[in-house]
Design an enzyme around this catalytic site. Structure first.
Site, PDB file in Angstrom:
ATOM      1  CB  SER A 259      -0.926  -0.029   1.221  1.00  0.00           C
ATOM      2  OG  SER A 259      -0.596   1.008   2.114  1.00  0.00           O
ATOM      3  CE  LYS A 260      -2.921   5.981  -2.179  1.00  0.00           C
ATOM      4  NZ  LYS A 260      -3.442   6.643  -3.317  1.00  0.00           N
ATOM      5  NE  ARG A 261      -3.014   3.776   3.907  1.00  0.00           N
ATOM      6  CZ  ARG A 261      -3.711   3.952   2.785  1.00  0.00           C
ATOM      7  NH1 ARG A 261      -3.776   5.140   2.239  1.00  0.00           N
ATOM      8  NH2 ARG A 261      -4.330   2.950   2.207  1.00  0.00           N
ATOM      9  CG  ASP A 262       3.083  -1.306   3.201  1.00  0.00           C
ATOM     10  OD1 ASP A 262       3.019  -1.501   4.420  1.00  0.00           O
ATOM     11  OD2 ASP A 262       2.504  -2.011   2.355  1.00  0.00           O
TER      12      ASP A 262
END
Ligand code: GLU
Ligand code: ZN
Length: 498
Positions: A259-262
């Site tokens: 995910s782009k939050r990783d």
């Protein structure tokens, strides 16, 4: 075969920091454009004022430039379809929405969120498709007037055709979507703001995009966009429906979608750690594509020469940090020494350097650089590998000290100091002989004998080839550091006895 008519687009929304998935999409579009001698269009999808930011926009431009992914049309480059920021194209979308309404390809929907929710629940309970039910499709003028009189706000909804939509995805082959699964959908909010569902295909049409290459997460919007495209063709706005290719998901830890939050997916992280742009591009190109069965390290030019969207694999790709690092290490080795020393420069200055700037010694740096070049996986590792040359004293690393300064270390260091003092400092081989002889005198193999010497001189148990390092540091400083370590060991012994 090259096809110079190819026009692809990279069209991110400027929200948050650039991430790995986004860069992979940019790269595949760019490589496809360059392979074909076609055109790369860069468009900014900033119609969501609440989420978009100028900082994110700047970062996108900066990241693409750092990676060397250039664009032929877009922000700062201009082009025949300018402007390339959707926030500057609002008039165009309003006009097209009006034309779709006038032609009956879209209609005003007055349903409130509560009504839509209630009907969706009921449909679900009855086992019917739960998408929009078409209630406002064919309102009479009277019904519309009544809703308006009630003060209801209306969104604009696109009228989907009643037939299935089939297209051949460039990656996944033929796909069919049935009407139950693709209900009529909103294209303009009640407040007049156009949605992604409208602006994205409208701009693809106006900018004459031939190939839409993007992540698999957008696959479900494709039948809608094809239908909208058909309406734009009927209105004379679009020429041809583009080809679509959906790039596979990228999986991260534990086989979950990255995910782009990783943290692992932040492009800035790779940049700060000292990935080379070509190393990172090489690795990212392997997320869904392969160069050949037996080669996975290649230059950007080789990638461009070989890249074809038809070779992209539909299966999810796994993001493998170790492999990314190994590939980057290969690219570091491929640089010529001058390029390598230049690439390391940021990590030899503030805020990374842990020495007084005036202590930096270019001659020593240039002497040690070739040894570092074959050992780094990321450029940021350079600082710890060479700081012993530029610091007044080596770093104090307790774990390294404890590991190397075992009983017997002092005796070994005394002998090593003696032999080193007598050695020929013109040759690293002679310095090795000196430490080897010191080890023999105490019944130690070279590996064990050199550990305390390395920690005394560099502060660390691991580092660049030791004897070359000693030579570059010089006899005087090497011997002084061994003396300092011996003094430290003596203090420790005294403290223990007390
Ligand atoms: N702005 C959209 C996004 O960032 C673009 C999607 C597309 O490529 O169609 O998700
Ligand atoms: Zn409605």
């Amino acid at each position: 075969m090259a096809n110079p008519n190819v026009r692809v687009r990279f069209c991110p929304s400027p929200t948050g920091n650039p991430h790995v998935g986004l860069v992979r999409t940019a790269l595949f579009n760019w490589a496809f454009a360059r392979h074909n001698g076609g055109t790369m269009v860069f468009r900014i999808e900033d119609t969501d004022a609440a989420r978009d930011s100028e900082e994110s926009y700047r970062q996108l431009l900066d990241s693409l430039r750092w990676l060397g992914l250039d664009w032929d049309e877009g922000p700062e480059a201009g082009g025949p379809h300018a402007p390339y920021r959707q926030s500057e194209r609002m008039g165009i979308y309003a006009e097209i929405a009006d034309r779709l309404l006038a032609a009956g390809r879209a209609y005003r929907c007055y349903c409130t969120t509560e009504e839509l929710d209630a009907r969706r629940e009921a449909a679900r309970a009855a086992g019917r498709p739960s998408g929009y039910d078409g209630q406002c499709r064919d309102l009479t003028d009277g019904q519309r007037a009544a809703y308006e009189a009630e003060g209801r706000a209306a969104i604009v909804r696109f009228r989907m055709p009643d037939e299935p939509i089939t297209f051949t995805d460039l990656v996944r082959g033929e796909l069919t979507f049935t009407p139950e699964n693709v209900p009529d959908y909103g294209i303009v909010r009640a407040n007049g703001a156009p949605l992604y569902t409208l602006v994205n295909p409208v701009d693809d049409a106006l900018m004459e995009i031939t190939h839409v290459l993007r992540g698999e997460d957008l696959l479900s919007s494709t039948p809608r966009q094809i239908a909208l495209y058909q309406a734009l063709i009927d209105l004379g706005v679009a020429k041809e429906i583009p080809a679509f290719g959906h790039l596979p998901y990228v999986m991260g830890e534990g086989n979950k979608k990255l995910s782009k939050r990783d943290p692992q997916s932040s492009l800035n992280l790779y940049r700060e750690r000292g990935f080379l742009p070509e190393g990172l591009l090489n690795y990212l190109s392997l997320l869904g594509w392969s160069f050949s069965a037996d080669q996975d390290v290649f230059s950007v030019a080789e990638l461009v020469e070989r890249f074809d969207i038809a070779d992209v694999n539909a299966n999810p790709a796994r993001f493998d940090l170790k492999k990314a690092e190994a590939i980057n290490a290969d690219h570091i080795r491929r640089l010529d020494v001058a390029a390598f020393t230049a690439a390391c420069e940021p990590w030899l200055t503030a805020p990374f350097a842990n020495w007084e700037p005036e202590r930096f010694d270019r001659t020593a740096w240039e002497a040690i650089a070739p040894y570092a070049q074959t050992r780094l996986t990321v450029l940021s590792d350079i600082t710890a590998n060479v700081d012993f040359l530029f610091r007044a004293e080596p770093v104090e690393d307790e774990a390294s000290w404890a590991k190397a300064m075992k009983p017997g270390a002092a005796e070994l260091l005394v002998t090593a100091r003696e032999k080193l003092a007598a050695a020929d400092w013109e040759s690293p081989e002679a310095l090795k002989e000196a430490v080897l002889a010191a080890g023999e005198a105490h019944g130690l193999k070279l590996g064990k004998a050199q550990a305390p010497v390395r920690v005394a001189v560099t502060g660390r148990t691991v580092g660049l080839p030791l004897f070359e390092s000693l030579q570059i540091l010089g006899a005087e400083r090497t011997l002084a550091r061994i003396d300092a370590a011996l003094a430290g060991l003596a203090r420790e012994a005294a403290a223990q006895d007390a």
